[in-house]
Design a protein around this motif. Structure first.
Motif, short mmCIF file in Angstrom:
data_model
loop_
_atom_site.label_atom_id
_atom_site.label_comp_id
_atom_site.label_asym_id
_atom_site.label_seq_id
_atom_site.Cartn_x
_atom_site.Cartn_y
_atom_site.Cartn_z
N ALA A 96 13.28 112.56 7.83
CA ALA A 96 11.86 112.37 7.59
C ALA A 96 11.00 112.56 8.83
O ALA A 96 9.84 113.01 8.74
N ASN A 97 11.50 112.23 10.00
CA ASN A 97 10.66 112.17 11.21
C ASN A 97 9.85 113.44 11.47
O ASN A 97 8.65 113.35 11.76
N PRO A 98 10.43 114.65 11.40
CA PRO A 98 9.61 115.85 11.66
C PRO A 98 8.46 115.99 10.67
O PRO A 98 7.35 116.41 11.06
N TYR A 99 8.69 115.65 9.41
CA TYR A 99 7.65 115.78 8.39
C TYR A 99 6.58 114.70 8.55
O TYR A 99 5.39 114.96 8.34
N LEU A 245 -6.42 113.32 1.69
CA LEU A 245 -5.11 113.06 2.29
C LEU A 245 -3.98 113.15 1.27
O LEU A 245 -2.82 113.32 1.66
N GLY A 246 -4.32 113.05 -0.02
CA GLY A 246 -3.29 113.05 -1.05
C GLY A 246 -2.44 114.31 -1.10
O GLY A 246 -1.20 114.23 -1.11
N PRO A 247 -3.04 115.52 -1.11
CA PRO A 247 -2.22 116.74 -1.20
C PRO A 247 -1.21 116.88 -0.05
O PRO A 247 -0.02 117.13 -0.32
N PRO A 248 -1.61 116.75 1.22
CA PRO A 248 -0.59 116.86 2.28
C PRO A 248 0.43 115.72 2.25
O PRO A 248 1.59 115.91 2.63
N LEU A 249 0.02 114.54 1.78
CA LEU A 249 0.95 113.43 1.64
C LEU A 249 2.03 113.76 0.61
O LEU A 249 3.23 113.55 0.85
N LEU A 250 1.63 114.27 -0.54
CA LEU A 250 2.60 114.64 -1.58
C LEU A 250 3.53 115.74 -1.08
O LEU A 250 4.73 115.71 -1.35
N GLU A 251 2.99 116.68 -0.35
CA GLU A 251 3.81 117.76 0.22
C GLU A 251 4.86 117.19 1.17
O GLU A 251 6.02 117.61 1.15
N CYS A 252 4.45 116.22 1.97
CA CYS A 252 5.37 115.59 2.92
C CYS A 252 6.48 114.84 2.19
O CYS A 252 7.66 114.98 2.53
N ALA A 253 6.12 114.05 1.18
CA ALA A 253 7.12 113.27 0.45
C ALA A 253 8.12 114.17 -0.25
O ALA A 253 9.33 113.90 -0.27
N ARG A 254 7.65 115.28 -0.81
CA ARG A 254 8.54 116.21 -1.48
C ARG A 254 9.46 116.90 -0.48
O ARG A 254 10.65 117.14 -0.77
N ALA A 255 8.94 117.22 0.68
CA ALA A 255 9.75 117.88 1.71
C ALA A 255 10.86 116.94 2.20
O ALA A 255 12.00 117.37 2.41
N ILE A 256 10.52 115.67 2.38
CA ILE A 256 11.54 114.70 2.81
C ILE A 256 12.60 114.53 1.73
O ILE A 256 13.80 114.48 2.01
N THR A 257 12.15 114.44 0.48
CA THR A 257 13.09 114.33 -0.64
C THR A 257 14.07 115.50 -0.65
O THR A 257 15.29 115.32 -0.76
N GLN A 258 13.55 116.71 -0.50
CA GLN A 258 14.40 117.90 -0.53
C GLN A 258 15.32 117.96 0.68
O GLN A 258 16.52 118.27 0.55
N ALA A 259 14.81 117.62 1.85
CA ALA A 259 15.62 117.68 3.07
C ALA A 259 16.76 116.67 3.01
O ALA A 259 17.90 116.96 3.40
N ALA A 260 16.48 115.46 2.52
CA ALA A 260 17.51 114.42 2.43
C ALA A 260 18.59 114.83 1.43
O ALA A 260 19.78 114.60 1.67
#
Length: 264
Positions: A96-99, A245-260
């Protein structure tokens, strides 16, 4: 100490001595930075003999320190070793840290990752805005799920039965004049969070503190964490924060989900 009902349901393998040591460590916080033996005995309802043995052992291990001037105990720096081991071994935090850092740079606000612990969410990563923030939440801080954005993001990914069970077990205290405490109202808010894909709270835990959050989901479809952005009321209104802030927040959460999921 735990009540007799829960104690009676425990396995015979449960070690009460270890439990007592953690109960003592759990007493120390901002309101109880130093405690005497008699204060520890009173707060834990343990005998003075037990308290003396436990505090002596914890002091020898570096988890408690005795203050020479007051002859009281305070928490020792050795406790951080255990916390650091958790952070170092946690694959999700590493992913998560990079995102989180990227989101903080894009939003110019404080971004955090929290994980569930009982009825609370615990801060496990945090990237702080260079702008003024009125509230400092260090790693390890706990916040109740029912009235915080990160908690509601986590709850929004649960099924209805689990959601109701959690809310019924929660100690729904009104922390501010804005805090929603009624179960029916909270269920309605969480359902709105599900529909929008992100959660929010508007000064319900701290006055002047707006947060929006999104859940992180594991490969089994279960929530395991939440990402949230802190948007102080001095700079944001709730709907503006959600829209901007919502759109970039959702993008971040999805990226962390996928990376994990990929790294597992």
């Amino acid at each position: 100490m735990a009540d007799s009902a829960s104690a009676g349901a425990r396995s015979a393998l449960f070690n009460q001595s270890i439990e007592k040591a953690f109960v003592v460590l759990g007493l120390f916080d901002a309101h109880h930075s130093e405690l005497s033996l008699s204060e520890i005995a009173r707060l834990t309802e343990m005998s003075m003999g037990s308290v003396q043995r436990i505090t002596h052992t914890l002091e020898q291990l570096g988890y408690l320190v005795r203050v020479a001037q007051s002859r009281k105990y305070r928490i020792g720096i050795g406790v951080l070793r255990v916390g650091a081991q958790y952070l170092e071994a946690n694959l999700l935090i590493d992913c998560a840290n990079p995102y989180l850092s990227d989101l903080s740079n894009r939003c110019l606000e404080t971004v955090s990752l929290t994980e569930p612990c009982g009825l609370d969410m615990v801060y496990v990563a945090r990237f702080t805005s260079r702008h003024y923030i009125p509230i400092h939440m260090p790693i390890g801080s706990r916040v109740p799920m029912f009235c915080t954005a990160s908690g509601r993001a986590y709850l929004s990914a649960l099924d209805d039965a689990a959601l109701h069970d959690h809310l019924e077990r929660s100690e729904r205290i009104a922390h501010t004049a804005n805090t929603v405490t009624e179960i029916e109202d909270l269920v309605e808010i969480v359902q709105q969070c599900r529909q929008r894909g992100l959660a929010w709270n508007n000064a319900e835990y701290f006055r002047g503190d707006i947060n929006i959050a999104a859940p992180v989901i594991n490969a089994s479809g279960q929530p395991v964490a939440a990402v949230h952005v802190t948007a102080p009321a001095s700079r944001w209104q709730l709907e503006n924060a959600i829209d901007t802030l919502g759109p970039p927040l959702l993008e971040c959460a999805r990226a962390i989900t996928q990376a994990a999921r990929t790294r597992r």
